[in-house]
Design an enzyme around this catalytic site. Structure first.
Site, PDB file in Angstrom:
ATOM      1  N   GLY A 187       0.982   1.793  12.102  1.00 39.03           N
ATOM      2  CA  GLY A 187       1.221   1.135  13.384  1.00 39.03           C
ATOM      3  C   GLY A 187       0.479   1.856  14.487  1.00 39.03           C
ATOM      4  O   GLY A 187      -0.522   2.546  14.234  1.00 39.03           O
ATOM      5  N   SER A 188       1.007   1.740  15.686  1.00 38.52           N
ATOM      6  CA  SER A 188       0.288   2.286  16.842  1.00 38.52           C
ATOM      7  C   SER A 188       0.374   3.813  16.870  1.00 38.52           C
ATOM      8  O   SER A 188       1.328   4.412  16.352  1.00 38.52           O
ATOM      9  CB  SER A 188       0.885   1.717  18.125  1.00 38.52           C
ATOM     10  OG  SER A 188       2.232   2.123  18.226  1.00 38.52           O
ATOM     11  N   SER A 212     -12.329  -2.187   2.832  1.00 38.48           N
ATOM     12  CA  SER A 212     -11.053  -1.717   2.270  1.00 38.48           C
ATOM     13  C   SER A 212     -10.850  -2.241   0.854  1.00 38.48           C
ATOM     14  O   SER A 212     -11.120  -3.412   0.572  1.00 38.48           O
ATOM     15  CB  SER A 212      -9.878  -2.211   3.114  1.00 38.48           C
ATOM     16  OG  SER A 212     -10.066  -1.854   4.441  1.00 38.48           O
ATOM     17  N   LYS A 271      10.955  -0.939   6.633  1.00 38.09           N
ATOM     18  CA  LYS A 271      11.237  -1.620   7.895  1.00 38.09           C
ATOM     19  C   LYS A 271       9.983  -2.372   8.331  1.00 38.09           C
ATOM     20  O   LYS A 271       9.044  -1.793   8.863  1.00 38.09           O
ATOM     21  CB  LYS A 271      11.648  -0.649   9.006  1.00 38.09           C
ATOM     22  CG  LYS A 271      12.250  -1.413  10.189  1.00 38.09           C
ATOM     23  CD  LYS A 271      11.888  -0.841  11.522  1.00 38.09           C
ATOM     24  CE  LYS A 271      10.777  -1.473  12.267  1.00 38.09           C
ATOM     25  NZ  LYS A 271      10.685  -2.891  12.444  1.00 38.09           N
ATOM     26  N   PRO A 272       9.943  -3.701   8.076  1.00 35.20           N
ATOM     27  CA  PRO A 272       8.778  -4.463   8.521  1.00 35.20           C
ATOM     28  C   PRO A 272       8.865  -4.719  10.019  1.00 35.20           C
ATOM     29  O   PRO A 272       9.911  -4.487  10.629  1.00 35.20           O
ATOM     30  CB  PRO A 272       8.913  -5.779   7.747  1.00 35.20           C
ATOM     31  CG  PRO A 272      10.371  -5.928   7.508  1.00 35.20           C
ATOM     32  CD  PRO A 272      10.973  -4.542   7.450  1.00 35.20           C
ATOM     33  N   SER A 273       7.784  -5.215  10.597  1.00 31.28           N
ATOM     34  CA  SER A 273       7.823  -5.572  12.017  1.00 31.28           C
ATOM     35  C   SER A 273       8.797  -6.728  12.235  1.00 31.28           C
ATOM     36  O   SER A 273       8.902  -7.637  11.411  1.00 31.28           O
ATOM     37  CB  SER A 273       6.428  -5.978  12.481  1.00 31.28           C
ATOM     38  OG  SER A 273       6.517  -6.615  13.737  1.00 31.28           O
ATOM     39  N   PHE A 332      -7.713  -4.948  20.240  1.00 34.67           N
ATOM     40  CA  PHE A 332      -6.883  -5.719  19.308  1.00 34.67           C
ATOM     41  C   PHE A 332      -6.910  -7.221  19.605  1.00 34.67           C
ATOM     42  O   PHE A 332      -5.881  -7.889  19.675  1.00 34.67           O
ATOM     43  CB  PHE A 332      -5.440  -5.199  19.313  1.00 34.67           C
ATOM     44  CG  PHE A 332      -4.982  -4.775  17.941  1.00 34.67           C
ATOM     45  CD1 PHE A 332      -5.672  -3.815  17.223  1.00 34.67           C
ATOM     46  CD2 PHE A 332      -3.885  -5.373  17.336  1.00 34.67           C
ATOM     47  CE1 PHE A 332      -5.276  -3.430  15.948  1.00 34.67           C
ATOM     48  CE2 PHE A 332      -3.470  -4.995  16.051  1.00 34.67           C
ATOM     49  CZ  PHE A 332      -4.182  -4.025  15.362  1.00 34.67           C
ATOM     50  N   ARG A 392       0.831  -1.201   0.000  1.00 31.46           N
ATOM     51  CA  ARG A 392       0.000   0.000   0.000  1.00 31.46           C
ATOM     52  C   ARG A 392       0.875   1.265   0.000  1.00 31.46           C
ATOM     53  O   ARG A 392       0.444   2.333  -0.388  1.00 31.46           O
ATOM     54  CB  ARG A 392      -0.882  -0.046   1.254  1.00 31.46           C
ATOM     55  CG  ARG A 392      -2.163   0.714   1.147  1.00 31.46           C
ATOM     56  CD  ARG A 392      -3.158   0.260   2.177  1.00 31.46           C
ATOM     57  NE  ARG A 392      -2.855   0.760   3.507  1.00 31.46           N
ATOM     58  CZ  ARG A 392      -3.687   0.652   4.548  1.00 31.46           C
ATOM     59  NH1 ARG A 392      -4.863   0.064   4.394  1.00 31.46           N
ATOM     60  NH2 ARG A 392      -3.363   1.107   5.720  1.00 31.46           N
ATOM     61  N   GLU A 440      -8.199   0.495  21.810  1.00 31.58           N
ATOM     62  CA  GLU A 440      -8.250  -0.657  20.901  1.00 31.58           C
ATOM     63  C   GLU A 440      -7.938  -1.935  21.677  1.00 31.58           C
ATOM     64  O   GLU A 440      -6.851  -2.041  22.248  1.00 31.58           O
ATOM     65  CB  GLU A 440      -7.108  -0.514  19.891  1.00 31.58           C
ATOM     66  CG  GLU A 440      -7.443  -0.055  18.540  1.00 31.58           C
ATOM     67  CD  GLU A 440      -6.193  -0.046  17.654  1.00 31.58           C
ATOM     68  OE1 GLU A 440      -5.087   0.245  18.127  1.00 31.58           O
ATOM     69  OE2 GLU A 440      -6.369  -0.325  16.474  1.00 31.58           O
TER      70      GLU A 440
HETATM   71  P1  NAP Z   1       3.750  -0.658  16.527  1.00 35.96           P
HETATM   72  O1  NAP Z   1       4.231  -1.272  17.766  1.00 35.96           O
HETATM   73  O2  NAP Z   1       3.566   0.808  16.490  1.00 35.96           O
HETATM   74  O3  NAP Z   1       4.780  -1.106  15.387  1.00 35.96           O
HETATM   75  C1  NAP Z   1       4.637  -0.726  14.051  1.00 35.96           C
HETATM   76  C2  NAP Z   1       6.004  -0.664  13.417  1.00 35.96           C
HETATM   77  O4  NAP Z   1       6.762   0.360  14.041  1.00 35.96           O
HETATM   78  C3  NAP Z   1       6.788  -1.952  13.570  1.00 35.96           C
HETATM   79  O5  NAP Z   1       7.582  -2.164  12.428  1.00 35.96           O
HETATM   80  C4  NAP Z   1       7.672  -1.626  14.768  1.00 35.96           C
HETATM   81  O6  NAP Z   1       8.851  -2.399  14.805  1.00 35.96           O
HETATM   82  C5  NAP Z   1       8.001  -0.183  14.485  1.00 35.96           C
HETATM   83  N1  NAP Z   1       8.481   0.583  15.620  1.00 35.96           N
HETATM   84  C6  NAP Z   1       8.239   0.410  16.947  1.00 35.96           C
HETATM   85  N2  NAP Z   1       8.891   1.356  17.673  1.00 35.96           N
HETATM   86  C7  NAP Z   1       9.547   2.146  16.775  1.00 35.96           C
HETATM   87  C8  NAP Z   1      10.398   3.270  16.888  1.00 35.96           C
HETATM   88  N3  NAP Z   1      10.696   3.816  18.064  1.00 35.96           N
HETATM   89  N4  NAP Z   1      10.909   3.813  15.751  1.00 35.96           N
HETATM   90  C9  NAP Z   1      10.614   3.298  14.555  1.00 35.96           C
HETATM   91  N5  NAP Z   1       9.831   2.213  14.374  1.00 35.96           N
HETATM   92  C10 NAP Z   1       9.299   1.654  15.482  1.00 35.96           C
HETATM   93  O7  NAP Z   1       2.368  -1.281  16.036  1.00 35.96           O
HETATM   94  P2  NAP Z   1       2.002  -2.819  15.885  1.00 35.96           P
HETATM   95  O8  NAP Z   1       1.745  -3.386  17.219  1.00 35.96           O
HETATM   96  O9  NAP Z   1       2.996  -3.507  15.016  1.00 35.96           O
HETATM   97  O10 NAP Z   1       0.658  -2.718  15.047  1.00 35.96           O
HETATM   98  C11 NAP Z   1      -0.576  -2.573  15.631  1.00 35.96           C
HETATM   99  C12 NAP Z   1      -1.045  -1.128  15.536  1.00 35.96           C
HETATM  100  O11 NAP Z   1      -1.037  -0.719  14.168  1.00 35.96           O
HETATM  101  C13 NAP Z   1      -2.474  -0.965  15.991  1.00 35.96           C
HETATM  102  O12 NAP Z   1      -2.611   0.206  16.750  1.00 35.96           O
HETATM  103  C14 NAP Z   1      -3.253  -0.826  14.682  1.00 35.96           C
HETATM  104  O13 NAP Z   1      -4.471  -0.137  14.812  1.00 35.96           O
HETATM  105  C15 NAP Z   1      -2.271  -0.093  13.841  1.00 35.96           C
HETATM  106  N6  NAP Z   1      -2.562  -0.278  12.424  1.00 35.96           N
HETATM  107  C16 NAP Z   1      -3.057   0.785  11.731  1.00 35.96           C
HETATM  108  C17 NAP Z   1      -3.397   0.630  10.390  1.00 35.96           C
HETATM  109  C18 NAP Z   1      -3.952   1.768   9.607  1.00 35.96           C
HETATM  110  O14 NAP Z   1      -3.986   1.667   8.378  1.00 35.96           O
HETATM  111  N7  NAP Z   1      -4.377   2.863  10.218  1.00 35.96           N
HETATM  112  C19 NAP Z   1      -3.218  -0.613   9.765  1.00 35.96           C
HETATM  113  C20 NAP Z   1      -2.703  -1.673  10.515  1.00 35.96           C
HETATM  114  C21 NAP Z   1      -2.374  -1.485  11.837  1.00 35.96           C
HETATM  115  P3  NAP Z   1       8.936  -3.780  15.614  1.00 35.96           P
HETATM  116  O15 NAP Z   1       7.655  -4.528  15.360  1.00 35.96           O
HETATM  117  O16 NAP Z   1      10.098  -4.427  14.987  1.00 35.96           O
HETATM  118  O17 NAP Z   1       9.103  -3.415  17.050  1.00 35.96           O
END
Ligand code: NAP
Length: 461
Positions: free
Chosen positions: A208-209, A421, A155-157, A363, A140, A361
């Site tokens: 992400g979050s 979506s 940078k994937p998770s 989740f 996307r 959320e």
């Molecule tokens: P997250 O913890 O925020 O992680 C997302 C990404 O950010 C991961 O690749 C993570 O790496 C990275 N990350 C974490 N800390 C970081 C930092 N300090 N600097 C740079 N990158 C960093 O979120 P998640 O738990 O993976 O995903 C769930 C969240 O995503 C939920 O809140 C969901 O609602 C949201 N989301 C939103 C959408 C949308 O389109 N609005 C779509 C899908 C998900 P690591 O995983 O390697 O730690």
């Protein structure tokens, strides 16, 4: 240094992957920067052809990619295959849209001038993505970025890097030159800091979050980068008395339980009008009870594991909070007998707006039911959140569906539909759910700069 990628359904180690940090990220940025000039200078037709080829390869490898998603993320194979089609769709759409990046000619204010607007690629893009859609959240972003002439560092998770690596390998097989698509994985903060600090990276696109999104937004200020953010939601799913019960149950089930409740657009609160509350609660609970829980590779399974132990503990704490404040468990409400991170599909009744289940959320596979009396009350409850991503309405009244859609402070609204979506429509949130849009023709603008060109002295020779 390396770390282990594990299957959340079994806990088994799938593979060890290298743990990268600032140095590798800076190398990837240099490689994307060096490739930018040649990639951005290709004709749109040429870029379109590369993207089309990448799309064809993603579809040709649909089964393998689907298996990889289920293996590292846990969702049922059928959903993973759906994600491959959905994710590949962004590459196909971008291949088509690459040829339609138009500028403008503006009527001049002086007779000897001509005024133009050019659309040009932003530059190197840092794309940070979550684990819940290991393919689609990448395509996307990368599809439109490449179509516009940008190069990317993804940078994937750390939980789901394998699908990203497979997709990047297919981009090479499609002939997209090395350096255009780069993947780094490992220490999130180090990688994030390197992307933010670099003056060569001109844009950060993040899904992400909300907490991490805010950090990145603040960090991007140092080099005044463009930022797109797709953050957390708190989707209301509003069932009015005049809804078709079967449509509402089916829609709410899809909106809530896809990916075991682990999507940003999952219904987080099911608001039900008092006249249909009992009927809906019974029919919905019956439908939820039929969801088969298990390893996503088993035929018929509709609910996989949660991503990790922390996710289960979050669900448990939200349910404990709700019960302590008077909510009732109508179904489930505990870990599944399968162990690991499997959780019973759950319905909670008598939920109130001060409970964590309403505020944040969850989740996970938990549907909280809240009762409301009037349309005004439903709108007030629905908008009573800092999030504003997706909302759902179930009603048979055309007038009400328009009225309520217009009143909802959300970026997406589903009317009598639980899954909305698509790559052809704009996806994104308002308030603290994000900035910008992905997908559709609007998603292209996120990767384009506008340049005003004034051609003067047209009357001189
Ligand atoms: P997250 O913890 O925020 O992680 C997302 C990404 O950010 C991961 O690749 C993570 O790496 C990275 N990350 C974490 N800390 C970081 C930092 N300090 N600097 C740079 N990158 C960093 O979120 P998640 O738990 O993976 O995903 C769930 C969240 O995503 C939920 O809140 C969901 O609602 C949201 N989301 C939103 C959408 C949308 O389109 N609005 C779509 C899908 C998900 P690591 O995983 O390697 O730690």
């Amino acid at each position: 240094m390396s770390w282990q990628v594990c299957n959340p359904a079994t806990g088994e180690v799938i593979v060890d992957v290298p743990c990268m940090g600032q140095k590798e990220t800076n190398d990837a940025i240099s490689s994307a920067y060096e490739s930018f000039y040649s990639w951005s200078k290709l004709t749109a037709t040429k870029r379109s052809k590369y993207l089309r080829k990448w799309y064809d390869l993603l579809i040709a490898h649909k089964e393998d990619l689907g298996q990889l998603i289920t293996l590292e993320q846990g969702k049922p194979l059928k959903e993973s295959l759906g994600e491959v089609s959905y994710g590949a769709g962004f590459i196909e759409f971008s291949a088509e849209e690459a040829k339609r990046i138009y500028g403008d000619i503006i009527p001049a204010t002086l007779p000897d001038r001509r005024l133009f607007v050019l659309k040009q690629p932003v530059g190197v893009v840092g794309a940070i993505t979550p684990w819940n859609f290991p393919l689609a959240m990448i395509t996307r972003k990368v599809g439109p970025a490449l179509a516009c002439g940008c190069t990317v560092v993804i940078k994937p998770s750390e939980l789901t890097p394998l699908t990203a690596l497979a997709a990047a390998e297919l981009s090479l097989q499609a002939g997209i030159p090395p350096g255009v698509v780069n993947v780094v994985m490992g220490n999130a903060a180090d990688i994030g800091d390197a992307l933010l600090a670099s003056t060569q990276v001109r844009k950060i696109t993040f899904t992400g979050s909300t907490a991490v999104g805010k950090k990145l937004m603040a960090g991007a200020a140092g080099t005044v980068k463009r930022v797109s953010l797709e953050l957390g939601g708190n989707a209301p799913c509003i069932v009015f008395d005049d809804a078709d019960l079967d449509v509402a149950v089916k829609g709410a089930l899809a909106a809530k339980f896809r990916n075991s409740g682990q999507t940003c657009v999952c219904a987080n609160r099911v608001l039900v009008q008092e006249g249909i509350y009992e009927k809906f609660a019974n029919a919905f609970s019956k439908a939820v009870q039929n969801l088969q829980v298990g390893d996503g590779f088993i035929e018929g399974v509709a609910q996989g594991p949660l991503i990790n132990e922390a996710a289960v503990q979050k669900v448990e704490s939200f349910i404990k909070d709700a019960i302590s404040k008077g909510a009732k468990v109508l179904l489930g409400g505990k870990r599944h007998s399968l162990g690991m991170t499997f959780y019973e599909p759950t319905v909670i009744g008598d939920v109130k707006s001060d409970m964590l289940l309403s505020r944040e959320e969850v989740f996970g596979p938990v549907a909280p039911l809240l009762l409301f009396k009037t349309e005004e009350e439903a709108i007030r409850l629905a908008n009573d959140t800092n999030a504003g991503l997706a909302a759902y309405i179930f009603t048979n009244s055309i007038q009400r569906s328009w009225r309520v859609s217009e009143a909802l402070e959300y970026g997406l609204v589903g009317i009598n539909e639980g899954i909305i979506s698509t790559e052809v429509a704009p996806f994104g949130g308002v308030k603290q759910s994000g900035l910008g849009r992905e997908g559709s023709k609007y998603g292209m603008d996120e990767y384009l700069e506008m340049k005003y060109v004034c051609l003067g002295n047209m009357n001189s020779n």
